[in-house]
Design a protein around this motif. Structure first.
Motif, PDB file in Angstrom:
ATOM      1  N   CYS A 147       4.579   1.354   7.115  1.00 23.05           N
ATOM      2  CA  CYS A 147       5.623   1.581   6.249  1.00 23.05           C
ATOM      3  C   CYS A 147       7.590   1.761   6.444  1.00 23.05           C
ATOM      4  CB  CYS A 147       5.802   2.850   4.688  1.00 23.05           C
ATOM      5  SG  CYS A 147       6.507   2.951   3.978  1.00 23.05           S
ATOM      6  N   GLY A 148       8.752   0.819   5.696  1.00 17.55           N
ATOM      7  CA  GLY A 148       9.501   1.410   7.127  1.00 17.55           C
ATOM      8  C   GLY A 148       9.907   0.924   8.148  1.00 17.55           C
ATOM      9  N   SER A 149       8.959   0.052   8.530  1.00 17.75           N
ATOM     10  CA  SER A 149       8.916  -0.923  10.240  1.00 17.75           C
ATOM     11  C   SER A 149       9.427  -1.734   9.800  1.00 17.75           C
ATOM     12  CB  SER A 149       7.910  -0.790  11.093  1.00 17.75           C
ATOM     13  OG  SER A 149       7.131  -0.789  10.194  1.00 17.75           O
ATOM     14  N   ILE A 189       8.472  -7.952   2.577  1.00 16.99           N
ATOM     15  CA  ILE A 189       9.376  -8.739   2.691  1.00 16.99           C
ATOM     16  C   ILE A 189      10.275  -9.737   4.096  1.00 16.99           C
ATOM     17  CG2 ILE A 189      11.745  -8.614   1.772  1.00 16.99           C
ATOM     18  CD1 ILE A 189      11.018  -5.742   0.340  1.00 16.99           C
ATOM     19  N   ASN A 190      10.006 -10.956   3.909  1.00 18.57           N
ATOM     20  CA  ASN A 190      10.768 -11.771   4.796  1.00 18.57           C
ATOM     21  C   ASN A 190      12.213 -12.213   4.380  1.00 18.57           C
ATOM     22  OD1 ASN A 190       7.631 -12.187   5.514  1.00 18.57           O
ATOM     23  ND2 ASN A 190       7.635 -13.287   3.764  1.00 18.57           N
ATOM     24  N   PHE A 191      12.742 -12.347   5.488  1.00 15.38           N
ATOM     25  CA  PHE A 191      14.103 -12.606   5.360  1.00 15.38           C
ATOM     26  C   PHE A 191      14.292 -13.332   6.831  1.00 15.38           C
ATOM     27  CE2 PHE A 191      14.257  -8.018   4.369  1.00 15.38           C
ATOM     28  CZ  PHE A 191      15.227  -8.043   3.242  1.00 15.38           C
ATOM     29  N   VAL A 248       6.559  -2.772   3.405  1.00 17.15           N
ATOM     30  CA  VAL A 248       6.628  -2.128   2.756  1.00 17.15           C
ATOM     31  C   VAL A 248       5.649  -1.011   2.540  1.00 17.15           C
ATOM     32  CG1 VAL A 248       7.409  -2.139   0.228  1.00 17.15           C
ATOM     33  CG2 VAL A 248       8.105  -3.989   1.041  1.00 17.15           C
ATOM     34  N   ASN A 249       4.356  -1.025   2.983  1.00 17.84           N
ATOM     35  CA  ASN A 249       3.662   0.001   2.989  1.00 17.84           C
ATOM     36  C   ASN A 249       2.726   0.069   4.157  1.00 17.84           C
ATOM     37  OD1 ASN A 249       2.227  -2.486   2.411  1.00 17.84           O
ATOM     38  ND2 ASN A 249       0.481  -1.625   1.129  1.00 17.84           N
TER      39      ASN A 249
END
Length: 65
Positions: A29-31, A55-57, A5-6
């Motif tokens: 950020c964004g990767s 964020i974990n998926f 996120v950052n």
């Protein structure tokens, strides 16, 4: 998958079965880093940034039948 996120330090490290480092990703950020979550992995503690926000998926991939 781990989505960053950052911008931060505090790399994500993925290991093989012999505990050899096979992948390392520095948060930007964004990767994101995509890997088999059954592989041993860890995050390192940021030294130069106040926060490391991810964020974990977990995805389940089904084969076509």
């Amino acid at each position: 998958m781990v989505y960053y996120v950052n911008d931060s330090d505090g790399d994500t490290i993925v290991f093989d079965d012999d505990m050899n480092e096979i992948e390392r990703c520095t948060p930007a950020c964004g990767s994101a880093i995509w890997f088999d979550s059954r592989k041993l992995h860890t995050a390192t503690v940021p030294q130069h940034h106040k926060n490391r926000i991810v964020i974990n998926f977990m995805f389940e991939i089904e084969e076509n039948k």
